[in-house]
Design a protein around this motif. Structure first.
Motif, PDB file in Angstrom:
ATOM      1  N   UNK A  23      27.451   2.634 -11.605  1.00 10.70           N
ATOM      2  CA  UNK A  23      27.055   3.973 -10.805  1.00 10.70           C
ATOM      3  C   UNK A  23      25.964   3.562  -9.660  1.00 10.70           C
ATOM      4  N   UNK A  24      25.565   4.582  -9.270  1.00  9.69           N
ATOM      5  CA  UNK A  24      24.477   4.508  -8.127  1.00  9.69           C
ATOM      6  C   UNK A  24      23.042   4.217  -8.752  1.00  9.69           C
ATOM      7  N   UNK A  25      22.225   3.788  -8.035  1.00 12.19           N
ATOM      8  CA  UNK A  25      20.960   3.645  -8.646  1.00 12.19           C
ATOM      9  C   UNK A  25      20.220   4.886  -8.191  1.00 12.19           C
ATOM     10  N   UNK A  26      19.002   4.905  -9.161  1.00  6.69           N
ATOM     11  CA  UNK A  26      18.209   5.968  -9.000  1.00  6.69           C
ATOM     12  C   UNK A  26      16.713   5.574  -8.360  1.00  6.69           C
ATOM     13  N   UNK A  27      16.413   6.220  -7.442  1.00  7.84           N
ATOM     14  CA  UNK A  27      15.161   5.937  -6.622  1.00  7.84           C
ATOM     15  C   UNK A  27      13.744   6.790  -7.370  1.00  7.84           C
ATOM     16  N   UNK A  28      12.841   5.993  -7.779  1.00  2.00           N
ATOM     17  CA  UNK A  28      11.607   6.416  -8.282  1.00  2.00           C
ATOM     18  C   UNK A  28      10.498   5.842  -7.366  1.00  2.00           C
ATOM     19  N   UNK A  30       0.866  -1.166   0.075  1.00  4.36           N
ATOM     20  CA  UNK A  30      -0.068   0.260  -0.105  1.00  4.36           C
ATOM     21  C   UNK A  30       0.767   1.472   0.322  1.00  4.36           C
ATOM     22  N   UNK A  31       0.343   2.304  -0.819  1.00 10.65           N
ATOM     23  CA  UNK A  31       1.094   3.635  -0.772  1.00 10.65           C
ATOM     24  C   UNK A  31       2.247   3.724  -1.854  1.00 10.65           C
ATOM     25  N   UNK A  32       2.948   4.578  -1.784  1.00 12.81           N
ATOM     26  CA  UNK A  32       4.191   4.678  -2.748  1.00 12.81           C
ATOM     27  C   UNK A  32       5.150   3.961  -2.209  1.00 12.81           C
ATOM     28  N   UNK A  33       5.810   3.215  -3.390  1.00 13.90           N
ATOM     29  CA  UNK A  33       6.715   2.179  -3.188  1.00 13.90           C
ATOM     30  C   UNK A  33       8.214   2.610  -3.805  1.00 13.90           C
ATOM     31  N   UNK A  34       9.254   2.814  -3.152  1.00 16.11           N
ATOM     32  CA  UNK A  34      10.548   2.869  -3.532  1.00 16.11           C
ATOM     33  C   UNK A  34      11.301   1.919  -4.261  1.00 16.11           C
ATOM     34  N   UNK A  35      11.481   2.283  -5.642  1.00 20.07           N
ATOM     35  CA  UNK A  35      12.445   0.987  -6.287  1.00 20.07           C
ATOM     36  C   UNK A  35      13.855   1.547  -6.854  1.00 20.07           C
ATOM     37  N   UNK A  89       1.277   2.770 -17.769  1.00 13.23           N
ATOM     38  CA  UNK A  89       2.119   3.885 -17.869  1.00 13.23           C
ATOM     39  C   UNK A  89       2.308   4.486 -16.496  1.00 13.23           C
ATOM     40  N   UNK A  90       1.698   4.730 -15.638  1.00 13.32           N
ATOM     41  CA  UNK A  90       2.091   5.178 -14.336  1.00 13.32           C
ATOM     42  C   UNK A  90       2.570   4.282 -13.337  1.00 13.32           C
ATOM     43  N   UNK A  91       2.315   3.018 -13.317  1.00 11.80           N
ATOM     44  CA  UNK A  91       2.554   2.078 -12.448  1.00 11.80           C
ATOM     45  C   UNK A  91       4.207   1.747 -12.648  1.00 11.80           C
ATOM     46  N   UNK A  92       4.684   1.811 -14.024  1.00 10.11           N
ATOM     47  CA  UNK A  92       5.952   1.580 -14.338  1.00 10.11           C
ATOM     48  C   UNK A  92       7.114   2.644 -14.538  1.00 10.11           C
ATOM     49  N   UNK A  93       6.713   3.832 -14.025  1.00  8.87           N
ATOM     50  CA  UNK A  93       7.508   4.868 -14.179  1.00  8.87           C
ATOM     51  C   UNK A  93       9.001   4.706 -13.672  1.00  8.87           C
ATOM     52  N   UNK A  94      10.063   4.907 -14.219  1.00  3.42           N
ATOM     53  CA  UNK A  94      11.224   4.860 -14.086  1.00  3.42           C
ATOM     54  C   UNK A  94      11.842   3.247 -14.365  1.00  3.42           C
ATOM     55  N   UNK A  95      11.057   2.591 -14.665  1.00  5.71           N
ATOM     56  CA  UNK A  95      11.406   1.072 -15.090  1.00  5.71           C
ATOM     57  C   UNK A  95      11.779   0.973 -16.465  1.00  5.71           C
ATOM     58  N   UNK A  96      10.779   1.196 -17.500  1.00  6.44           N
ATOM     59  CA  UNK A  96      11.081   1.069 -18.922  1.00  6.44           C
ATOM     60  C   UNK A  96       9.918   1.794 -19.507  1.00  6.44           C
ATOM     61  N   UNK A  97      10.429   2.988 -20.393  1.00  4.40           N
ATOM     62  CA  UNK A  97       9.459   3.630 -20.959  1.00  4.40           C
ATOM     63  C   UNK A  97       8.875   2.903 -22.069  1.00  4.40           C
ATOM     64  N   UNK A  98       7.628   3.284 -22.750  1.00  4.37           N
ATOM     65  CA  UNK A  98       7.111   2.275 -23.559  1.00  4.37           C
ATOM     66  C   UNK A  98       7.511   3.060 -25.016  1.00  4.37           C
ATOM     67  N   UNK A  99       7.486   2.366 -26.037  1.00  2.47           N
ATOM     68  CA  UNK A  99       7.760   3.054 -27.344  1.00  2.47           C
ATOM     69  C   UNK A  99       6.678   4.084 -27.790  1.00  2.47           C
TER      70      UNK A  99
END
Length: 239
Positions: free
Chosen positions: A159-164, A147-152, A177-187
């Protein structure tokens, strides 16, 4: 389902003794028995059926049952001065009596004692399993959903990882599109279908256009003449 009978151990020779009156509270002693003159001798068998366990004394020649000892916490008692002798509480038609039994070899007495301990261990494990199942049944159900925002954190070797922040509610609503922000952008989607259509049939059928010789509309005739000159040279060489 009906419980089946299981033989825990079987000893071919067992001796039965009549117990003298008990004079002390220290327990039974085999030295007080007349070990040279047993009251009876035959075969001993320890069986279990479900939660019940029995010690049977069976006549070797006829196979008849001499005595039965229903096993509980006080039915079998070892003597205080030897590991080969025990006291049994036998029962018949609602009456009970105490007799002494003995074995010629120590390993036979050991097998008899182990069979009784195995049955006690079985009952103890069964009771513990039932208690654990009852505790689990009474415990409230736990909700393990996120539940709530999840940090991935996405890390790379260089290098260091980026937190989204990813919204769990967006994933539940089906918005990928909103659920996978910061993972892999759609074409990217095409804005105009006509912009990606194939060239005109006249140009696509031209072999020089396919070979990339035509670079602009102004130099198209020049490239065609050059290509024609190359084709003529090849034909003359073959002739």
């Amino acid at each position: 389902m009906e419980d089946y009978e299981q033989t825990l151990t079987q000893i071919s020779q067992c001796f039965v003794y009549k117990l003298p009156p008990r004079t002390t509270v220290r327990g039974y002693r085999a030295a007080d028995w007349n070990a040279s003159e047993p009251l009876w001798q035959g075969r001993l068998k320890v069986i279990s059926k479900g939660d019940d366990c029995f010690v049977q004394l069976i006549d070797t020649s006829t196979g008849e049952l001499f005595a039965v000892c229903p096993v509980d916490d006080t039915a079998v008692e070892p003597v205080s001065d030897s590991s080969r002798y025990f006291v049994l509480r036998i029962e018949s038609q609602g009456k009970h009596a105490f007799i002494g039994i003995g074995f010629a070899e120590r390993n036979e007495a050991f097998d008899f004692n182990v069979a009784l301990q195995d049955h006690k261990k079985y009952l103890r494990n069964k009771a513990e399993s039932a208690a654990a199942a009852a505790r689990l049944a009474n415990e409230p159900e736990v909700d393990y959903s996120l539940k709530g925002p999840i940090k991935v954190s996405l890390g790379t070797s260089g290098g260091t990882g980026r937190v989204e922040k990813v919204s769990a509610t967006a994933a539940d609503d089906g918005n990928d599109d909103e659920a996978f922000i910061g993972l892999l952008a759609p074409p990217p989607k095409a804005k105009n279908a006509a912009a990606v259509q194939a060239p005109a049939s006249s140009a696509s059928s031209d072999p020089f256009w396919r070979l990339g010789l035509v670079r602009s509309a102004g130099g198209k005739q020049q490239c065609r003449d050059a290509g024609k000159h190359r084709v003529d040279s090849v034909l003359r060489w073959h002739h």
